[in-house]
Design an enzyme around this catalytic site. Sequence first.
Site: not given
Length: 395
Positions: A201, A203, A228, A304
Amino acid sequence: MFADTIRITAVKTLVVNAEMRNWIFVKVETDQDGLVGWGEASLNWKTRAVTGAVEDLEPLLLGKDPRDIEQILRTLNKHSYYRLGIIGATAVSGIEHALWDIFGKSVNLPVWRLIGGKVRDEVRVYTHLGLGDMKSVYETFDPSALRDKALQVVEMGYDALKVVFIPYSHYTVDIPSRRHVGRMMETLRDAVGEGVDIMIDFHGRPASVSAALQYIEELIPYRPMFCEEPVQPGDTEALRMVSERAGCPIASGERLVGFKEFEPLFQQKALNIIQPDLNHTGGILEGKRIAAAAEQAFMGVAPHNPNGPLAGAAALHFDISTPNFVIQEEMSGAVPWYDDVVSTPMRRVGSAWQVPYTPGLGVEINEKEAAKHPFKPEVMHTLGAVLADGTVVDW
């Protein structure tokens, strides 16, 4: 049996502080004895705003038949006049979950039967370092700690996990930061072997396409399942550029609200896997619309969900009935008293949730136990997203 006519009499919220996060449960009451629905509208650092939004929306629901879900959603979205944004959409999502729960209970069927039926016999899931402990998720940058925490996840039976170890970044990436990301990924792959899928991730921390791609270059030799949110949401062209050059699947979508915000991704085929959050994007019905369009654009769906147990239950029913589903994020058992407050339909065998057959969402809330964990302000992890020179960057 319940009457042919059912009316909503009240919409309430119940906030449960789960140490690092507040869960916002939404309770929809009806005029039928014992017929209530539960949903979830948790949104980090926005607890009081969301509970206020639910209270503001309640008058639009009173007297309505809770099974007229499509009509109620149109009312909530159109009669609010101003577009709801993430706070309002989260409130609507929690309400919508509760309406499906009521519908299922009223006909003695699980929700997945009402939204398309079963297309798989189990639901593959993954979790995070620390099994939901937010400090482990967001603050593990040491290779040895990363290894130990990853092995704990695997020992719990999971064959997939997600990590967040991309440094707080800006428009360029220095060599030490790149090399550190490579070492972290190498350590992780060596620890768990090739039989465990790893998701990274980002972010949205890189502030440019080039910075995102430099980090991805370090990860590629260790075969991530997907990377991600490599850039901030909202720039479809930037996301498409990353996807075309990455050399691995790219996922995004957790911060998008409703079908309209996802539509440009489908039109440009800008990524490989979409990640709608059924707790934020408008609910289960909107999620099904998004998934159907994604399938036409050759995209999988990996919802998610770092939220609470009711959001997990809603995701379970969605996953069972969605053909292009890939894998589900989950954080069951995130606090020691999890099972005292709520009983859920999620039964995990290895790295898969099993199919439930209880009516509605299959959730029961112990409100007396929940009251033992009242609202508290959440930990502001974002305060650490500052570079050495004082520049505030994306968390």
